[in-house]
Design an enzyme around this catalytic site. Sequence first.
Site, mmCIF file in Angstrom:
data_model
loop_
_atom_site.group_PDB
_atom_site.id
_atom_site.type_symbol
_atom_site.label_atom_id
_atom_site.label_comp_id
_atom_site.label_asym_id
_atom_site.label_seq_id
_atom_site.Cartn_x
_atom_site.Cartn_y
_atom_site.Cartn_z
ATOM 1 C CE LYS A 168 -3.725 2.234 2.579
ATOM 2 N NZ LYS A 168 -4.697 2.112 3.667
ATOM 3 C CE LYS A 173 -6.038 1.762 -0.647
ATOM 4 N NZ LYS A 173 -6.457 1.843 0.709
HETATM 5 C C1 PBG Z 1 -7.882 3.095 5.335
HETATM 6 C C2 PBG Z 1 -8.063 3.015 3.869
HETATM 7 C C3 PBG Z 1 -7.812 3.983 2.888
HETATM 8 C C4 PBG Z 1 -8.262 3.446 1.679
HETATM 9 C C5 PBG Z 1 -8.739 2.177 1.949
HETATM 10 N N1 PBG Z 1 -8.597 1.922 3.295
HETATM 11 C C6 PBG Z 1 -7.330 5.374 3.002
HETATM 12 C C7 PBG Z 1 -5.963 5.688 3.353
HETATM 13 O O1 PBG Z 1 -5.115 4.839 3.592
HETATM 14 O O2 PBG Z 1 -5.710 6.883 3.446
HETATM 15 C C8 PBG Z 1 -8.250 4.149 0.346
HETATM 16 C C9 PBG Z 1 -9.224 3.651 -0.636
HETATM 17 C C10 PBG Z 1 -9.483 4.530 -1.793
HETATM 18 O O3 PBG Z 1 -8.823 5.567 -2.015
HETATM 19 O O4 PBG Z 1 -10.400 4.190 -2.542
HETATM 20 N N2 PBG Z 1 -6.645 3.026 5.816
#
Ligand code: PBG
Length: 328
Positions: free
Chosen positions: A197, A250
Site C-alpha cells: 500500500k 494499492k
Molecule cells: C484506510 C483506507 C484507505 C483506503 C482504503 N482503506 C485510506 C488511506 O489509507 O488513506 C483508500 C481507498 C481509496 O482511495 O479508494 N486506511
Amino acid sequence: MSQLNTFKRHRRLRSSAFMRSLVRETHLRTEDFIFPMFVIEGENVKNEVPSMPGVYQLSLDLLLDEVREVYELGIKSVIFFGVISDKDEIGSEAFSDNGIIQEATRLVKKEFPDLLVVADTCLCEYTSHGHCGVIHNHDVDNDESLELLAKTAVSQAAAGADIIAPSNMMDGFVSVIREALDEAGYSNIPIMSYAVKYASAFYGPFRDAADSTPQFGDRKTYQMDPANRLEALREAESDVAEGADFLIVKPALSYLDVLREVRDNFNLPVVAYNVSGEYSMVKAAAQNGWIDEKALVLEKLTSMKRAGADLIISYFAKDVAKWLKENE
Ligand code: PBG
C-alpha cells in the site's frame, strides 16, 4: 509478391469481433469484483460523496437496499468502511461490538448469508487525529497499534465478517491478527492483507468519503514510497510468511508493474484496489464529455487483470456488472 514470409500478418486474428473474442486473453467477470461501501451513522441518510459521483454514504436503514442491488447483479463480495462523528484518540469505535461496521456486517449477513463481507481493519476512520494507529510523540506507535487492530479484527469476525482486510500498514499486523483470530476461534477466517500500500495522492476522494484525513502530517512513515518496487516485494514476502491468504496491491493503475511482480513472485490470490482517485478522475472526465466512460473503465479494469490481478476492489463494480450483463 516476394515479401512472402518476410513479415507476420498479426491482423488475421483481429479481422472481426468474433475472431477477436476467440483469441482474447483476459476477461472481466462480475465475480472478480469486490464492491466498497461507506456506512454512516444516523437514519435515512444517503449522501453522495461530492468527489465521487455515484458513490454514497448510507445509513444502516438504507444499506440493505443497495446491498440487494449488488447481490442481484451477481457481485459476490462487498467491503465496508465506517463513517462516524464520535471519534477518540485510539479509535474505540473500530473495535466496539456495536461499532458501525459490526452492526452493518450483522445486518447484511442476516439478510444475505452467502454474500462475502470483507471488513477493512483500520483505525483511521475512528481516530480523532485520522491516523491509522495510536499516536505517541507525533508518530504512530507500531506495536501499541497492533493490539487494537487485533481486537478490531476479532470483533469484526464475531459480527460475521467473512474476510479480514487489514489496511493500516503497521509492521507485523498479519501475524498479530492471525494469532488473535485463531485464539478467538476464527481460524477459518482468511486475511486479505493490504500488503503493498503506497502513500498515494489517489486516496484523496476516499478521505472525503470516509472522513479520515490525517489532522497533522501524512502517512509516509507507514505507507510506502511510490518510487519503490523492491520494497513491495519485501512487504508481500513478510505478509505471506505471517499468514496472509490474499495480497492487495494499492493503488492499482499507477502500479501495474508492481501488480505483475507480486503475481509472478507469490502464489496467493492477488487483489488490485482500483482506488477512489482513479474513480473520480474518470467520472470528472466523463461528466465533461471528454471520454467514453464505459470503454475507458472496461479498458483500465482489464489492464489490471492483464497485469496479474485475480480480483479487483472497485467503485465501478456495479457498472461493470451491468455492462457485462448487457453483453451476454
Ligand atoms: C484506510 C483506507 C484507505 C483506503 C482504503 N482503506 C485510506 C488511506 O489509507 O488513506 C483508500 C481507498 C481509496 O482511495 O479508494 N486506511
